[in-house]
Scaffold this motif. Sequence first.
Motif, short mmCIF file in Angstrom:
data_model
loop_
_atom_site.label_atom_id
_atom_site.label_comp_id
_atom_site.label_asym_id
_atom_site.label_seq_id
_atom_site.Cartn_x
_atom_site.Cartn_y
_atom_site.Cartn_z
N LEU A 82 45.90 41.77 31.50
CA LEU A 82 45.32 40.42 31.65
C LEU A 82 46.42 39.40 31.41
O LEU A 82 47.16 39.50 30.43
CB LEU A 82 44.19 40.23 30.62
N GLU A 83 46.53 38.50 32.32
CA GLU A 83 47.56 37.47 32.19
C GLU A 83 46.92 36.10 32.44
O GLU A 83 46.28 35.89 33.48
CB GLU A 83 48.64 37.73 33.24
N VAL A 84 47.07 35.24 31.50
CA VAL A 84 46.52 33.89 31.63
C VAL A 84 47.70 32.95 31.78
O VAL A 84 48.60 32.95 30.93
CB VAL A 84 45.69 33.53 30.37
N VAL A 85 47.72 32.21 32.88
CA VAL A 85 48.89 31.38 33.18
C VAL A 85 48.49 29.91 33.31
O VAL A 85 47.73 29.53 34.20
CB VAL A 85 49.58 31.83 34.49
N GLU A 86 49.00 29.11 32.39
CA GLU A 86 48.81 27.65 32.42
C GLU A 86 47.38 27.24 32.75
O GLU A 86 47.13 26.39 33.61
CB GLU A 86 49.80 27.00 33.40
N LEU A 87 46.47 27.86 32.08
CA LEU A 87 45.06 27.62 32.32
C LEU A 87 44.66 26.25 31.80
O LEU A 87 45.05 25.86 30.70
CB LEU A 87 44.25 28.70 31.60
N LYS A 88 43.88 25.54 32.61
CA LYS A 88 43.45 24.21 32.19
C LYS A 88 41.98 23.99 32.53
O LYS A 88 41.53 24.33 33.63
CB LYS A 88 44.31 23.14 32.88
N TYR A 89 41.28 23.44 31.60
CA TYR A 89 39.89 23.05 31.83
C TYR A 89 39.52 21.99 30.81
O TYR A 89 39.77 22.16 29.62
CB TYR A 89 38.94 24.24 31.68
N ARG A 90 38.98 20.92 31.28
CA ARG A 90 38.50 19.90 30.33
C ARG A 90 37.05 19.57 30.64
O ARG A 90 36.67 19.38 31.80
CB ARG A 90 39.37 18.64 30.41
N HIS A 91 36.25 19.53 29.59
CA HIS A 91 34.84 19.20 29.77
C HIS A 91 34.70 17.76 30.21
O HIS A 91 35.47 16.90 29.78
CB HIS A 91 34.08 19.39 28.44
N THR A 92 33.70 17.53 31.06
CA THR A 92 33.44 16.17 31.50
C THR A 92 32.43 15.54 30.57
O THR A 92 31.41 16.15 30.26
CB THR A 92 32.88 16.18 32.94
N ILE A 93 32.73 14.35 30.14
CA ILE A 93 31.75 13.60 29.34
C ILE A 93 30.95 12.77 30.33
O ILE A 93 31.50 11.91 31.02
CB ILE A 93 32.44 12.69 28.30
N ARG A 125 38.08 27.22 36.40
CA ARG A 125 39.31 26.60 35.90
C ARG A 125 39.71 25.43 36.80
O ARG A 125 39.50 25.46 38.01
CB ARG A 125 40.42 27.64 35.81
N GLN A 126 40.31 24.41 36.17
CA GLN A 126 40.75 23.24 36.93
C GLN A 126 42.20 23.39 37.36
O GLN A 126 42.64 22.77 38.31
CB GLN A 126 40.57 21.98 36.07
N ALA A 127 42.94 24.23 36.65
CA ALA A 127 44.32 24.54 37.04
C ALA A 127 44.70 25.85 36.38
O ALA A 127 44.04 26.30 35.45
CB ALA A 127 45.27 23.42 36.58
N GLY A 128 45.78 26.45 36.89
CA GLY A 128 46.25 27.70 36.30
C GLY A 128 45.65 28.92 36.98
O GLY A 128 44.90 28.80 37.95
N GLU A 129 46.03 30.07 36.45
CA GLU A 129 45.61 31.34 37.07
C GLU A 129 45.22 32.34 35.99
O GLU A 129 45.73 32.28 34.87
CB GLU A 129 46.79 31.96 37.84
N ILE A 130 44.36 33.24 36.39
CA ILE A 130 44.10 34.42 35.55
C ILE A 130 44.42 35.62 36.43
O ILE A 130 43.90 35.73 37.55
CB ILE A 130 42.64 34.46 35.07
N ARG A 131 45.30 36.48 35.93
CA ARG A 131 45.73 37.63 36.73
C ARG A 131 45.27 38.92 36.08
O ARG A 131 45.32 39.05 34.84
CB ARG A 131 47.25 37.65 36.88
#
Lengths: 278, 345
Positions: free
Chosen positions: B15-26, B79-85
């Motif tokens: 499992l590789e998590v690369v520069e994963l980004k997620y922000r909750h929306t208010i 995810r909003q950006a990044g990758e999961i491999r």
Amino acid sequence: MRMSEIKRILVLASIIRKEHMFSHRTKIMLPILLLFIPGFAWGFSDPNVVLPGGIQPSNAMEILYYTSIGVLFSATIFAVLIAHDGISKERISGVLELRLSQPMSRSSQTTALVWGHWQSSFIPILACSILAIVAIFVRRDMLPTIVEMLCFVVAVGVLVLWYTLLSLIASSYATEQSTSIAFGIGTWFLFTFLWALVTSMVAFASGVAVGQPNDPEWIQLEGYLDLLSPNGVFHHLLETQMPTIERGVATSMTIFAIALWSIAPWYILQRRIQHLSL
Amino acid sequence: MPHVYIALAMAEPRLEVVELKYRHTISPRIPLFRRSARYGSGVLDCTFSLQRGEILGLVGANGAGKTTLLRLIAGILQRQAGEIRLEGNIATPLELRSIIGHMPEHVRWNGSRTPLGIIEEFCILSDEATNTAEKIINLVGLTGQIDEPLHRLSQGMRQRLSLGVALIGSPDILLLDEPFNGLDPIASASFQKLLKSLQQKGVTIIVSSHFVHDLSQLVDRIAIMHRGQLVEEGTMEEVSSRLGFSDLYRIEGMGSFDIEAHFDEEHIIEYAHSPESWSALVRGASQQSLQAIITGGASIVSWTPYQPSLVDLLRSATGLELEEMSFEVSPQILVPLRGDGDEDE
């Protein structure tokens, strides 16, 4: 032995159905359904009944048509009560998170959800509708034709489907129970009680005399505005079997409205579940 | 030649998590004005990898982003950006859900249904045969409650049921969010044993927990999260070393001891003494220093390299004191520690 996607949807829907069919809310609503559907049919089947305007139902379909008022009052609120927490309850409890982490696609899960809640509402309502037909037969010794019966069942089925879909959409937005039930009951209230007010306001704004039963302009306006309400479309569908009622709305328009009322909320719900964040 | 390819394939992380980004929306106060929606807490630029059979402990204060990170890996959030491999290949959310077992933090099982019914339902959702349900019930120790209504289950039993659901389909990767909540000590020990046996079978596990004692005995690697970012990741030794814990020593002795005669002030982390004994935590207490202390006449009882706890590592990595950690729970807090050019606000 793995199941096909359709079979999985059906099995999941049956789990929802079993859970709701024997739930307290069904047990509470069942006497109300019995009173409003077979009860109304029994009352309208009285050979001496005279409705406002001096109307006397003369055949089984006419009695079913007037019984549909009971369907509008009871079946719709029953569908709302069954489906109002279909998503919000699991969202609050955390089960939805677990459900969405499963490999089954969200669209299939949504289909199972709709199908299961629809069955939970429709089966008791269908049973009551059959009892209504039996009541007509017992009191008046007459039965609707197969086409008329089919039309009535389809009309009730789609009506329950629309209210189920609207309630599930509301439930998908709600993060606590009261919001979803408020939305569900609000929708029911709007289309069941307030629509006449909306129709009157539009008629007034359009310069049409309000509430004149013999004014063709009023009848047509009311007929068209009814296409914007699930209850109105339900009545339009029933009126396809009522040659005495002509409101100036073509059958094709009714079919289009049925398709739109079925597809649009379904699409919105599917889209909503696809993008649902917890 | 084929052997070379196999070797290369095996070298890829499970499992590789690369520069994963997620922000909750208010959500905006008025739902129609979507443009006024703001971004709140979440996960920012998280990168780490895990080999097959490794256990990663995810630690951080409340609101650090642990649950969001697990939900992203589980394919629940998009995810909003990044990758999961997975073994080098970018995985879609559906692919992730196919091989990942996820145990969320709060699942309040309720109603008249039974654990067996629940496991059977989730077997259908996972496209697994329903006849495996009883095995899973046995595995998580719910045999005695197999037909018990859910509302009668204790919190620990409910946790076991959630774990049972996560184990359906023998997942390759297991994500556990606060799995020790509500478990009694015996159940907790038995749970750790189960995780170890799963690890031996090659299951990669990520555990997020506030029960740091349980966690430190279980994990191979730790990841420290703070305000949505991974501030440290590695083995306990690597993280300890990077945070400056590798040359800390605990020295304990009897009688009196003039610590300042042997150590500079900045090397003394902690010093406590009573008329009979003393204890010091010092940096860089080499064998020469020890020899000098003994030669000076001090009576030393023990001299041990300091083993930092997870709380120590967490405090050191985040720079937070215990009091601050306890109260920093605001969901809106996400102050980027590193620069992020594509922020929306």
